[in-house]
Scaffold this active site. Sequence first.
Site, PDB file in Angstrom:
ATOM      1  CB  ILE A 119     -17.467  -4.361 -69.460  1.00 48.18           C
ATOM      2  CG1 ILE A 119     -16.135  -4.847 -69.831  1.00 48.18           C
ATOM      3  CG2 ILE A 119     -17.388  -3.602 -68.005  1.00 48.18           C
ATOM      4  CD1 ILE A 119     -15.342  -3.542 -70.356  1.00 48.18           C
ATOM      5  CG  ASP A 138     -26.493  -2.665 -75.199  1.00 47.34           C
ATOM      6  OD1 ASP A 138     -25.557  -2.889 -74.210  1.00 47.34           O
ATOM      7  OD2 ASP A 138     -26.572  -2.691 -76.389  1.00 47.34           O
ATOM      8  CB  THR A 195     -14.811   1.465 -65.379  1.00 45.25           C
ATOM      9  OG1 THR A 195     -15.896   0.657 -65.846  1.00 45.25           O
ATOM     10  CG2 THR A 195     -14.795   1.772 -64.080  1.00 45.25           C
ATOM     11  NE  ARG A 197     -12.106   3.802 -74.975  1.00 46.15           N
ATOM     12  CZ  ARG A 197     -11.352   2.978 -74.265  1.00 46.15           C
ATOM     13  NH1 ARG A 197     -11.631   2.618 -72.887  1.00 46.15           N
ATOM     14  NH2 ARG A 197     -10.960   1.816 -75.099  1.00 46.15           N
ATOM     15  CG  ASP A 221     -10.199   3.133 -64.244  1.00 51.43           C
ATOM     16  OD1 ASP A 221      -9.144   3.616 -63.456  1.00 51.43           O
ATOM     17  OD2 ASP A 221      -9.863   2.887 -65.381  1.00 51.43           O
ATOM     18  CD  GLU A 226      -7.779   8.371 -69.931  1.00 51.63           C
ATOM     19  OE1 GLU A 226      -7.170   7.608 -70.307  1.00 51.63           O
ATOM     20  OE2 GLU A 226      -8.813   8.462 -69.411  1.00 51.63           O
ATOM     21  CG  HIS A 258      -7.668   4.465 -68.616  1.00 51.85           C
ATOM     22  ND1 HIS A 258      -7.957   5.180 -69.623  1.00 51.85           N
ATOM     23  CD2 HIS A 258      -8.390   3.120 -68.868  1.00 51.85           C
ATOM     24  CE1 HIS A 258      -8.760   4.379 -70.452  1.00 51.85           C
ATOM     25  NE2 HIS A 258      -8.890   3.085 -70.046  1.00 51.85           N
TER      26      HIS A 258
END
Length: 297
Positions: A119, A138, A195, A197, A221, A226, A258
């Site tokens: 992603i 990363d 977007t 977690r 998101d 949640e 989400h």
Amino acid sequence: PCCSAAFLKFFGVNHISPPFFRLSFAADQGNNGRTRLAFATPLGFVVRHSSDTKKGGLRIRAESGTLRRARVTVGLILTLTRKIHRAYLRGREFNFNLTGLSGTQLSDKTIGVIGAGQIGTLVLNALAGFGCRLVYHDIQQRADLEGIAQFVSIADLARDSDIVVFNVPLTKETQHMVNTETIPRMKRGALIVNTGRGGLIDAQALVEGIKSGQIGGAALDVYQDEAPIFYSDRSADVLQDDAFCRLMTFPNVIVTSHMAYLTDHALSDIAQTALQAFSDFEKGRPLATRVVASGPT
């Protein structure tokens, strides 16, 4: 694809909640009557074991569509920086005044992406066309991002980025990456887009960061707590989550439920993946979407 009741019963399916295809089923392989419960959802995978199950059981991961999530991530960046959400709400009341709707141009900004997996890489490639400086962090540098984005330390990314995008899994190491200690290290006025977690962000710390102006806004998101809120109509309820309610009052915060994965194609793909896994399991074939853990989740 359509799932017949008989077909689902054959595989021990006990619950489906439309429209999000949150599907759970029980699979019993004999094993002294022990039952493994697996939930296949478009939001990743969650596994629940019976109390006497000691080792990993059947896990099925329903693919959620990396490209769909990446596109929503870019959409949230544009919505937040160009204040499209505020313009929409004004227009609903026939108020077309432009005061306060001046947006931010991306071409002179630095956008940092934390997590350059499938992603994150798609997000960086999409943003390359906006003329902004792109950096990422990363666990390792990626050769396929050479010439597109610069690999930097997470400290440098936080310090220099006008917009920080989160695309990492939730682990013990990444939980509450955004907290009262890390927010002051970010560039003042930085925007946060998540977007990935919800647990990556300490919601109360985010509230305080926005109130102080250290954080210039957020597009979320996902949210850390949640489950009791998303996928339900809570419009007539008094919500008990004070941090969530406070976030919803800010004009520079966007919260969606989400839904980054949610398209017509996604629902079909999720159903096909889950049903194919059921069929493969019943026939003893290898599961392409099986996830193996070292012990109970």
